[in-house]
Design a protein around this motif. Sequence first.
Motif, mmCIF file in Angstrom:
data_model
loop_
_atom_site.group_PDB
_atom_site.id
_atom_site.type_symbol
_atom_site.label_atom_id
_atom_site.label_comp_id
_atom_site.label_asym_id
_atom_site.label_seq_id
_atom_site.Cartn_x
_atom_site.Cartn_y
_atom_site.Cartn_z
ATOM 1 N N TYR A 36 0.711 -1.892 -12.395
ATOM 2 C CA TYR A 36 -0.606 -2.409 -12.002
ATOM 3 C C TYR A 36 -0.580 -2.866 -10.553
ATOM 4 N N ARG A 62 -6.975 4.044 -3.792
ATOM 5 C CA ARG A 62 -7.359 3.978 -5.216
ATOM 6 C C ARG A 62 -7.053 5.286 -5.923
ATOM 7 N N SER A 63 -7.399 6.376 -5.284
ATOM 8 C CA SER A 63 -7.142 7.697 -5.887
ATOM 9 C C SER A 63 -5.647 7.936 -6.049
ATOM 10 N N HIS A 66 -4.305 5.885 -8.888
ATOM 11 C CA HIS A 66 -4.715 6.491 -10.160
ATOM 12 C C HIS A 66 -3.832 7.697 -10.504
ATOM 13 N N LEU A 67 -3.623 8.566 -9.536
ATOM 14 C CA LEU A 67 -2.816 9.764 -9.769
ATOM 15 C C LEU A 67 -1.353 9.426 -10.080
ATOM 16 N N GLY A 69 -0.484 6.838 -11.769
ATOM 17 C CA GLY A 69 -0.440 6.088 -13.023
ATOM 18 C C GLY A 69 -0.397 4.583 -12.825
ATOM 19 N N ALA A 71 -2.517 1.308 -12.535
ATOM 20 C CA ALA A 71 -3.861 0.811 -12.872
ATOM 21 C C ALA A 71 -4.237 -0.343 -11.958
ATOM 22 N N GLU A 72 -5.517 -0.437 -11.647
ATOM 23 C CA GLU A 72 -6.022 -1.538 -10.813
ATOM 24 C C GLU A 72 -6.614 -2.629 -11.698
ATOM 25 N N ASN A 78 -10.942 -5.242 -17.203
ATOM 26 C CA ASN A 78 -9.974 -4.221 -16.851
ATOM 27 C C ASN A 78 -8.551 -4.616 -17.232
#
Length: 98
Positions: A36, A62-63, A66-67, A69, A71-72, A78
């Motif tokens: 995270y 952010r991208s 995400h790619l 793995g 998480a934000e 969330n």
Amino acid sequence: MKLLLDTPIALWIAEGSDGLSSKVVDIAENPDNNLYVSAAAIWEIAIKRSKGNLKLHPRDARSAFHLAGIAELRSRENMPKGWRLSRIIRTTPIRLTV
């Protein structure tokens, strides 16, 4: 294991940096670990970009997270059930360093 990453570590993991220690790579690639970053990481990236210290756009970070793995943690919705950000920081057992 749940791990809250510092911004530079998250960026290096996301880009697959050769500068990471084998221990960090093993931890990041272990499917039993959940990685995270906090929303503050995106703010930090935006501030560094606005000062000319980083070329990466927060949207691209952010991208990349995400790619990779990662998480934000943006809000209570969330976060994994039962987590609080202060609890994450206080109980995170490993501080990843290069």
